[in-house]
Design an enzyme around this catalytic site. Structure first.
Site, PDB file in Angstrom:
ATOM      1  N   GLU A   1       0.812  -1.223   0.000  1.00 33.67           N
ATOM      2  CA  GLU A   1       0.000   0.000   0.000  1.00 33.67           C
ATOM      3  C   GLU A   1       0.846   1.273   0.000  1.00 33.67           C
ATOM      4  OE1 GLU A   1      -2.615   0.332   3.426  1.00 33.67           O
ATOM      5  OE2 GLU A   1      -3.842   1.849   2.428  1.00 33.67           O
TER       6      GLU A   1
ATOM      7  N   GLU B   1     -12.177   1.194   4.750  1.00 37.71           N
ATOM      8  CA  GLU B   1     -11.243   1.464   5.845  1.00 37.71           C
ATOM      9  C   GLU B   1     -11.519   2.909   6.270  1.00 37.71           C
ATOM     10  OE1 GLU B   1      -6.593   0.516   6.444  1.00 37.71           O
ATOM     11  OE2 GLU B   1      -7.024   2.244   5.185  1.00 37.71           O
TER      12      GLU B   1
HETATM   13 MN   LIG Z   1      -5.504   1.984   3.592  1.00 37.00          MN
END
Ligand SMILES: [Mn+2]
Length: 272
Positions: A154, A248
């Protein structure tokens, strides 16, 4: 086909963090299932926190999958990261992630490397940090391949890492790896800070994006910020992204509203 997912945190130290559910796996599964989510994404303190048999039972009962498992607790709880100048600390970081890959692998879910990537600075140059990161991703990516799951890397915004902050740079970095088993996580909150054009960034990641954190500009639920989702969703569909769009997000004003707003937007953009 793009699937929906929602996050649950079991990490007390992460209170206040961007996770929707906080009251255990059973509670998260029940709420996620009631609202029609396809999967949950689990942020756990360690690989052995979750009772595997219990989780299997809940997934079957509520007809859910595990979208992914986070590894950030290695950083939050133990201060571990993959670019630590200390080799034994790096090895501990890799051990922590391997155990999370094992845990996720049992549920066909990939592990996500976000904050565990660390940052460069002090005596560690950016190039040296990227070399350490590449070495770790090659090793862990091949480890994940043996479990038949990808490894998800990420890019984060500039306030959370100084290594790789855009999808295009992430793609260039993945091209330098020997493993082909690492995919990118396109987190719309980070991208909102770093990218000039989010839809264009998604297109630049075509074939390389394995997971999406589906949130608004302020990391609240989709629809509670100022993100223009239509072109972003169109780019996800156009590039044939077929992973999870996972919430998220901060539970603001509460978990239930966050979950409802997310699934509402998901249906609007990916199912109508
Ligand atoms: Mn994230």
């Amino acid at each position: 086909m793009i699937q929906s997912a929602i996050t649950v945190s079991l990490v007390e130290e992460a209170r206040g963090g961007p996770f929707v559910f906080w009251d255990g796996i059973a509670d998260a599964c029940e709420h996620a299932s009631n609202l029609g989510f396809d999967a949950i994404e689990i942020f756990a303190p360690s690989h052995d926190t979750v009772d595997r048999a219990e989780l299997k039972g809940l997934l079957e009962k509520f007809n859910l999958n595990v979208a992914a498992v986070g590894t950030g607790a290695g950083m939050v709880k133990h201060g571990l990261n993959l670019t630590d100048p200390d080799q034994s600390r790096r090895e501990s970081a890799k051990d922590f992630i391997r155990q999370m890959i094992d845990f996720g692998g049992e549920f066909n879910a990939p592990a996500i490397i976000g904050s565990m990537q660390g940052r460069w600075g002090g005596d560690l140059s950016r190039n040296d940090a990227l070399s350490l990161l590449a070495e770790a991703l090659n090793e862990l990516g091949e480890y994940a391949a043996k479990k038949n799951v990808p490894l998800i890397y990420e890019p984060l915004n500039r306030y959370e890492t100084n290594l790789i902050t855009t999808i295009a740079d992430g793609v260039e970095f993945l091209k330098t790896l020997s493993t082909k088993n690492v995919k990118l996580l396109a987190d719309l909150f980070h991208m909102n800070i770093e990218e000039a054009d989010l839809a264009e960034a998604i297109r630049s990641g075509r074939g390389y994006i394995g997971h999406v954190h589906f949130v608004d500009s302020n990391r609240q639920a989709t629809g509670r910020g100022h993100m223009d989702f239509a072109p972003i969703a169109a780019a996800m569909i156009e590039t044939e992204f077929d992973g999870y769009a996972s919430a998220e997000a901060f539970p603001i004003p509460d978990s239930r509203t966050t979950a409802e707003k997310t699934i509402e937007a998901f249906q609007t953009y990916f199912r109508s």
